[in-house]
Design an enzyme around this catalytic site. Sequence first.
Site, PDB file in Angstrom:
ATOM      1  CE  LYS A  30      -4.160  -1.881   0.351  1.00 15.71           C
ATOM      2  NZ  LYS A  30      -5.177  -1.705  -0.704  1.00 15.71           N
ATOM      3  CG  ASP A  48      -4.018  -0.668  -4.011  1.00 16.49           C
ATOM      4  OD1 ASP A  48      -4.316   0.364  -4.664  1.00 16.49           O
ATOM      5  OD2 ASP A  48      -4.878  -1.385  -3.464  1.00 16.49           O
ATOM      6  CD  GLU A  59      -5.008  -3.178  -6.551  1.00 17.02           C
ATOM      7  OE1 GLU A  59      -5.945  -2.784  -5.867  1.00 17.02           O
ATOM      8  OE2 GLU A  59      -4.302  -4.132  -6.229  1.00 17.02           O
ATOM      9  CG  ASP A 113      -9.600  -1.653  -6.237  1.00 16.05           C
ATOM     10  OD1 ASP A 113     -10.806  -1.897  -6.370  1.00 16.05           O
ATOM     11  OD2 ASP A 113      -8.984  -1.944  -5.179  1.00 16.05           O
ATOM     12  CE  LYS A 122     -10.803  -4.436  -3.787  1.00 14.14           C
ATOM     13  NZ  LYS A 122     -10.476  -3.155  -3.151  1.00 14.14           N
TER      14      LYS A 122
HETATM   15 MG    MG Z   1      -6.922  -1.832  -4.371  1.00 13.87          MG
END
Ligand code: MG
Length: 339
Positions: A149, A173, A199, A229, A251
């Site tokens: 992250k 991400d 991402e 995303d 997702k």
């Molecule tokens: Mg993500």
Amino acid sequence: MELRLEPVSLNLRTTFRVAHGASDQRHNVVVRLTQDGLTGSGEAAAVFYYGDTQESLMAYLRTLPDLGRDPFALETILARLPVGPQAAKAAVDMALHDLCGQMLGQPLYRLFGLAPEPLPETSFTIGIDEPELMAERARQSGYPIIKIKVGTQHDEAVVSAIRRVTNARLRVDANAGWSREQALDLIPRLAEYDLELVEQPLPVKDEEGYLWLKQKLRQQGIKTPIFADESVRTSRDVVKLAAGLDGVVVKLMKTGGLREALRCIHTARAHGLQIMFSCMIESSLGVTAAAHLAPLCDYLDLDGPLLIANDPFQGVRYAGAKLTLPAGPGLGVSAVSSQ
Ligand code: MG
């Protein structure tokens, strides 16, 4: 079908920080649908950046009209759900699929015409922290695929620190934490550390930004795949953004369940895009539902249960990064028996 709701609180193993914020605990909702003595289950994750809370999800689910007696009327039932949070709809969709599978005595992956293996390995996520701490967590995890992250002032230091301690495949991400200019500056620098993909480098609403970024990166000879995303919730978004992307992150909490997730996957394939199936902070209930579509995907980021200390369910099993789908009917998920 009788509908029941159960609030669940999930304790995270370590404080989870991303570009949007941080948390130690998440509050989700479990939906149970009972018909003919069988009960299907689904999970709704309260994702704060979509404005959902456990209370708002429960409030919506309490307003649902009678869903009828036939869970196989999935498309009709889901189309009639009132406007509301995707996560809550996902829980209903999961519970309906679970019921259908149980009624037929077959695991969900078989209903989708899929073989349970081979599956891609899942990444393990390292939340935002000091670079050295993130590197230590990546090293200790031992996972062969690390999702990092980013979205702070130290992004290059973080990736460099992690690369120093592991040969793992690295994914980054940004969770919409960069501007166009930051993305264009950082991605070529981070690519030096051998990234598998990046991402959501751009703000959620910057729909034209992806094509701009892709062209600029290609001019510099940077081929790091760019995935969206947060910008892609449903199959319609896939169509809108496809030209600027290399892949999409699907997702269940964004699509509103397995039906639309499947449409997203097919739409992405039709546009030549790769697919990562991912999850929010979800227990083994929601993540197992997602895992039943994993055979259709190139990459998995289904580490929700690995981040939770008190998972109330068991379903998909993990041996390191390798997932094994449960063979039981429907989702194949059961409650963890309390000691
Ligand atoms: Mg993500």
